[in-house]
Write a protein that holds these residues in place. Sequence first.
Motif, mmCIF file in Angstrom:
data_model
loop_
_atom_site.group_PDB
_atom_site.id
_atom_site.type_symbol
_atom_site.label_atom_id
_atom_site.label_comp_id
_atom_site.label_asym_id
_atom_site.label_seq_id
_atom_site.Cartn_x
_atom_site.Cartn_y
_atom_site.Cartn_z
ATOM 1 N N SER A 30 0.827 -1.226 0.000
ATOM 2 C CA SER A 30 0.000 0.000 0.000
ATOM 3 C C SER A 30 0.857 1.270 0.000
ATOM 4 O O SER A 30 0.318 2.385 -0.016
ATOM 5 C CB SER A 30 -0.933 0.011 1.226
ATOM 6 N N GLU A 32 2.636 2.651 -2.312
ATOM 7 C CA GLU A 32 2.467 3.531 -3.484
ATOM 8 C C GLU A 32 1.052 4.100 -3.573
ATOM 9 O O GLU A 32 0.751 4.867 -4.469
ATOM 10 C CB GLU A 32 2.842 2.753 -4.770
ATOM 11 N N SER A 33 0.199 3.715 -2.616
ATOM 12 C CA SER A 33 -1.085 4.404 -2.491
ATOM 13 C C SER A 33 -0.931 5.603 -1.551
ATOM 14 O O SER A 33 -1.902 6.328 -1.318
ATOM 15 C CB SER A 33 -2.158 3.446 -1.934
ATOM 16 N N VAL A 82 -7.100 7.917 -0.349
ATOM 17 C CA VAL A 82 -6.159 7.124 -1.158
ATOM 18 C C VAL A 82 -6.925 6.114 -2.000
ATOM 19 O O VAL A 82 -8.091 5.804 -1.742
ATOM 20 C CB VAL A 82 -5.112 6.380 -0.291
ATOM 21 N N GLU A 83 -6.250 5.644 -3.014
ATOM 22 C CA GLU A 83 -6.828 4.634 -3.930
ATOM 23 C C GLU A 83 -5.914 3.407 -3.951
ATOM 24 O O GLU A 83 -4.711 3.529 -3.691
ATOM 25 C CB GLU A 83 -6.862 5.222 -5.358
ATOM 26 N N ASN A 85 -3.381 0.890 -5.616
ATOM 27 C CA ASN A 85 -2.360 1.206 -6.624
ATOM 28 C C ASN A 85 -2.185 0.008 -7.552
ATOM 29 O O ASN A 85 -2.794 -1.060 -7.311
ATOM 30 C CB ASN A 85 -1.056 1.641 -5.930
ATOM 31 N N GLY A 251 4.278 -1.767 -7.038
ATOM 32 C CA GLY A 251 3.428 -1.123 -8.049
ATOM 33 C C GLY A 251 4.045 -1.162 -9.436
ATOM 34 O O GLY A 251 3.362 -0.963 -10.430
#
Length: 265
Positions: A30, A32-33, A82-83, A85, A251
Amino acid sequence: MTQVDDISPKTLEKLRTARRVMALTGAGVSAESGIPTFRGADGAGFWGRYDPHDLASRAGYEGNPQRGWAWYAMRRAQLRSVEPNPAHYALARLGAYYPDFTLVTQNVDGLHERAGSRDVVELHGNLDHVKCLMEDAPVAYKEPADAPAITEEMMERGEWPEVPRCPGCGGLLRPDVVWFGEMLPAIAFARAEVAAQDCQICFVVGTSAEVYPAASLPETARRHGALIVEVNPEATDLSRWADLSLRGPAGVVLPALAEMIAGHV
Ligand code: BV8
């Protein structure tokens, strides 16, 4: 240390033809989110700033429940911005490709499900779930719409909200996550152990492999003959015995790996 393009044809064939596969993920999937890890390389992780036993233990929470509640409220607030990734989506793609795929996570952020993974095994609970501190029973709790989004600065200034109370017994609520010194949910850990014993491939993504018993799962998989594939920009304790150590951010590495595995059909 291998790059995805250097995977041997023999290993690639194994990755493509496996039927029973598991993945164990940690905070790095997570990253890179935009969600901080716990033991980030540059000390930027949560534990570089906070004492884990203050914030991720029952004793710490009982000692200062408002601070504890604020820390988890801050992390829930972070989640709203956040989303998932590409690493989460790549794992969802691998989950759809393999006939029997078990995704086991140490994370509590729910991003795997938001990326489309199904039936995720959450070893350490979920930020969106709360329970009664006294009764240990889940409580349906919705953050009040007008509750201020707790920021890290508010956390540090001691601007902590009141801890909501259990509608049943009036005791304090707590996050339904597994703290240090607490047992993991029995069904979740049993499912993870069966997957580790049965799998032919075990992907280990974004974990320092320091927290047990989760960190024992790749060891179990290896003992049962699975191919161990690690994805992490840094070396960890398990790098020395992983069959494949793909050194890079999940990612970037996982989408390339998923394309090589599932994109050839
Ligand atoms: C328990 C709460 C039974 C939720 C967390 C042996 C057996 C059993 C227990 C123990 C044992 N030895 C010690 C113990 C006790 C303890 C433990 O393991 N301590 C450790 C620190 C030594 N374990 C427990 O207490 C567990 N309970 O065993 O119960 C029992 C009961 C009583 C008495 C004895 C036994 C409970 C453990 C769960 C604790 N809860 N969190 C929350 O607030 O989130 S732990 C916390 O660490 C999170 O859950 C997190 O997921 C977990 C593991 O960390 P990681 O996910 O690996 O994250 P980390 O930051 O460490 O690493 C990130 C990695 O990502 C790094 O490698 C980095 O390089 C990499 N990365 C960075 N960027 C990227 C990336 N990778 C890919 N892509 C990128 N872009």
